[in-house]
Structures are given as structure tokens and as C-alpha cells.
Design a protein around this motif. Structure first.
Motif, PDB file in Angstrom:
ATOM      1  N   ASP A   1      11.914  17.647  13.258  1.00 49.22           N
ATOM      2  CA  ASP A   1      10.560  17.430  13.647  1.00 49.22           C
ATOM      3  C   ASP A   1       9.678  18.122  12.713  1.00 49.22           C
ATOM      4  O   ASP A   1       8.330  17.730  12.524  1.00 49.22           O
ATOM      5  CB  ASP A   1      10.501  18.026  15.046  1.00 49.22           C
TER       6      ASP A   1
ATOM      7  N   ASP B   1       5.427  17.936  17.862  1.00 51.34           N
ATOM      8  CA  ASP B   1       6.676  18.210  16.668  1.00 51.34           C
ATOM      9  C   ASP B   1       6.617  19.712  16.475  1.00 51.34           C
ATOM     10  O   ASP B   1       7.949  20.269  16.107  1.00 51.34           O
ATOM     11  CB  ASP B   1       6.283  17.478  15.267  1.00 51.34           C
TER      12      ASP B   1
ATOM     13  N   ASP C   1      11.430  15.097  20.442  1.00 56.11           N
ATOM     14  CA  ASP C   1      10.711  14.444  21.272  1.00 56.11           C
ATOM     15  C   ASP C   1      10.975  12.792  20.803  1.00 56.11           C
ATOM     16  O   ASP C   1      11.125  12.222  19.634  1.00 56.11           O
ATOM     17  CB  ASP C   1       9.175  14.572  21.073  1.00 56.11           C
TER      18      ASP C   1
ATOM     19  N   THR D   1      10.053   9.679  20.140  1.00 60.39           N
ATOM     20  CA  THR D   1       8.722   8.967  19.835  1.00 60.39           C
ATOM     21  C   THR D   1       9.100   7.528  19.236  1.00 60.39           C
ATOM     22  O   THR D   1       9.932   7.010  20.137  1.00 60.39           O
ATOM     23  CB  THR D   1       7.781   9.697  18.913  1.00 60.39           C
TER      24      THR D   1
HETATM   25 MG    MG Z   1       9.221  14.426  16.502  1.00 66.80          MG
END
Ligand code: MG
Length: 341
Positions: A41, A82, A221, A223
Motif C-alpha cells: 500500500d 494506505d 484496504d 479499494t
Molecule cells: Mg491500499
């Protein structure tokens, strides 16, 4: 990306396999730095007894204003999250580049800037430097924001750290962001109920790390490409298999209805206020309790387990147990949802 006449397609920006191939074959060509090759990230740089973590993100969401947020809030949260996924919950500073089209309403810019500041307040972050460019009418569609961030942490958490036996936790309901943006884009009239989850997660993640400590093995995450893409990448990097339990997947009623209406798999839809956390089973209950005690983690749930791969084709696999059988999830490069973030 080999043939001379090959062109970039929308799938190359969809967050899945095609995008990773583009990055690897073009931008990482000749690169040997393991930190860059990790494609995490963000990147971590040893600094004294801690690590500086840096990350950067461009935002092109359409429409720029959607239920639950706007491109300004997204540009701050995307970077803060991130950093948090790497363990860097303390944000040192953010930067912001704004590229805007001639004729863009100044009032919209004012709203976007205000929501960036509001998100910074929630994340205890600040934008310390930036840049502004204007392009002629028609050369850009409205506005593009590019944000970078620096955070610090004593311990870096990688998206590659999953181990067999780990529990997979999601910090809340899935699919809300992508479905809310699509609903707004196509004026589906879902806006009343369906809202993006866009939020800064550093406070929530700090609580999870305080509760779980070293037992938190990996974070990412979900996304672009949603839970399916994020977990596929995590499983692939760790060489493990992940099995989800469908009945445990948290979803809001409006998101469930919208996904059915649009015929979209909610596991493949972008989230902007959720984290996937791989945690040793001994610390699972502690981490879940810490997440659920935070306003952004009330619907946190254990959604699956990490297993050692049973065969070579099982390595890097993500599948879902529906209660009637197990179906393998594949990242879909053919049907991207463009400009979702
Ligand atoms: Mg990410």
C-alpha cells in the motif's frame, strides 16, 4: 504489455491483475529495489528507530460529489488509509496536487477543499504543501486530485504477511463506496439510503494494532477490485489459500439491494473506509472487540480463514463457502468499474 501497438485499456486502471501486469512490465522494468517491488500500500524507509512510510494516490472519481463524500474527502482518506495499512497510523504530513479544468466552478473547489480539511481533522493529518494546475476546457474532465502522504511507525505491517491458520477480519460492511458512486453516476435514485463509506481508518487501525500487537500479520484496504482483488493479492504474495464464509460477510441492506439491482458482485466493489486484517486466531476476539468499540468498526466481522494451499493451483486462491459448496473467486479484468476512486 509486449506488442508494439498495444494500448492502455480501462482494465489497466481497475486495480486487478491487468493493472499489476502493467506496473510490473512498464514501471518496474529494471527496478531491483525490493521495497518498490513489494507493491504494498506504500513503502517503508528505516529512519532512526522507526520507519517512515510514504504513499501516493491520484483521484479521478466521477461524479466528484457522491452520497457520503466527494473527491476531496476521498483524496485525504485514500492516502491516510494506505499509510494505516502499513501500520503508520500517525500521519506526519500530506501533499495535494490539484489539476482542474478551465471553467470549473470555484464554489465546487471551495467545497472540495473544505471536505479535505474536514477529513484531515478526523485523521489528525495536515496538508503542508501542494500544487495547482489548470488545463483548457475539454482537456480534462473537471478535476483530478493527487495526494501523497508520510507517516511513521515502529512496526511495519505488510500485505504479504498472512500465515496458515490466520483469521481474516473485515472492519465493516462491504461494497458501499462503489455502489454509492455508481448509483449517483447513473442517477438510480438509490442515494437516499446508499452512502459511500469513505473515512480515515488510522484511528480504527491504531486500536486494532494496540489490541492485537504482533498477532496482526497483514493488512490491506479493499479499494479498487474490492475484497476479491485485495485478498487475491494477499493470498498470492503469501502463497496461501483463503476461504471466506459467505454468511458472515457484512453488508448494509441498501448496498445488498443495489448490488442485486445492478447485477454486481459486492465482493468486487471498491470500499474506501474498510480494512482487511489477517490476525492470529489467539488474538481474534481481542482485535474484533477493539474494532467494534470504535465508531468505524461496529460491524467488524471475521469473514474467513487462511489455509496452507492443498495444491499448486490452490496457492494464491480465494474462495467462498456459500453453505452449499465452495466457489472460487477470480479477479475480473474484463468488466472494470472505471473512475470509482
Ligand atoms: Mg491500499
Amino acid at each position: 504489455m509486449s506488442a508494439k501497438d498495444e494500448r492502455v485499456g480501462l482494465a489497466h486502471g481497475a486495480g486487478g491483475r491487468a493493472m499489476r501486469e502493467l506496473i510490473t512490465s512498464i514501471f518496474l522494468e529494471g527496478v531491483t529495489d525490493p521495497e518498490a517491488l513489494a507493491l504494498d500500500d506504500g513503502a517503508a524507509i528505516p529512519f532512526g528507530d522507526r520507519f517512515l512510510v510514504i504513499t501516493t494516490d491520484a483521484h479521478v472519481v466521477a461524479p466528484a460529489f457522491f452520497p457520503g463524500g466527494d473527491i476531496g474527502r476521498l483524496s485525504v482518506c485514500g492516502v491516510v488509509n494506505d499509510l494505516a495499512m502499513m501500520g503508520a497510523c500517525d500521519v506526519v504530513a500530506l501533499t495535494s496536487s490539484v489539476i482542474v479544468e478551465e471553467g470549473y466552478p470555484v464554489e465546487s473547489l471551495r467545497r472540495i477543499s473544505a471536505s479535505m480539511q474536514e477529513a484531515c481533522g478526523e485523521a489528525s493529518a495536515r496538508i503542508l504543501t501542494g500544487d495547482t494546475k489548470v488545463m483548457s476546457r475539454g482537456e480534462i474532465d473537471g478535476i483530478v486530485l493527487s495526494t501523497s502522504g508520510i507517516g511513521v511507525t515502529h512496526r511495519v505491517v505488510r500485505d504479504s504477511g498472512l500465515r496458515p491458520g490466520d483469521a481474516i477480519v473485515v472492519t465493516g460492511t462491504i461494497g458501499d463506496h462503489g455502489l454509492a458512486v455508481l448509483g449517483a453516476r447513473h442517477a438510480l435514485g438509490l442515494e437516499g439510503d446508499l452512502r459511500s463509506d469513505v473515512a480515515p481508518l488510522n484511528g480504527l487501525v491504531r486500536a486494532a494494532l494496540a489490541a492485537g500487537g504482533e498477532a496482526v500479520h497483514a493488512m490491506k484496504d479493499p479499494t479498487r477490485g474490492g475484497v476479491t482483488s485485495a485478498l487475491s493479492e494477499m493470498a498470492e504474495k503469501a502463497g496461501v489459500a483463503i476461504v471466506l464464509e459467505e454468511r458472515t460477510l457484512p453488508m448494509s441492506a441498501p448496498a445488498r439491494a443495489a448490488a442485486e439491482l445492478l447485477g454486481i458482485d459486492p465482493l468486487a466493489v471498491a470500499n474506501e473506509g474498510k480494512a482487511l486484517i489477517g490476525v492470529h486466531p489467539d488474538a481474534l476476539e481481542l482485535v474484533l472487540a477493539a474494532l467494534r468499540a470504535h465508531p468505524l468498526g461496529r460491524a467488524a466481522a471475521c469473514i474467513g480463514r487462511v489455509a496452507a494451499p492443498a495444491s499448486s493451483s490452490d496457492r494464491g486462491s480465494v474462495s467462498v463457502d456459500t453453505g452449499f459448496g465452495t466457489r472460487r473467486l477470480f479477479e475480473r479484468d474484463g468488466a472494470p468499474l472505471p473512475r470509482i476512486c
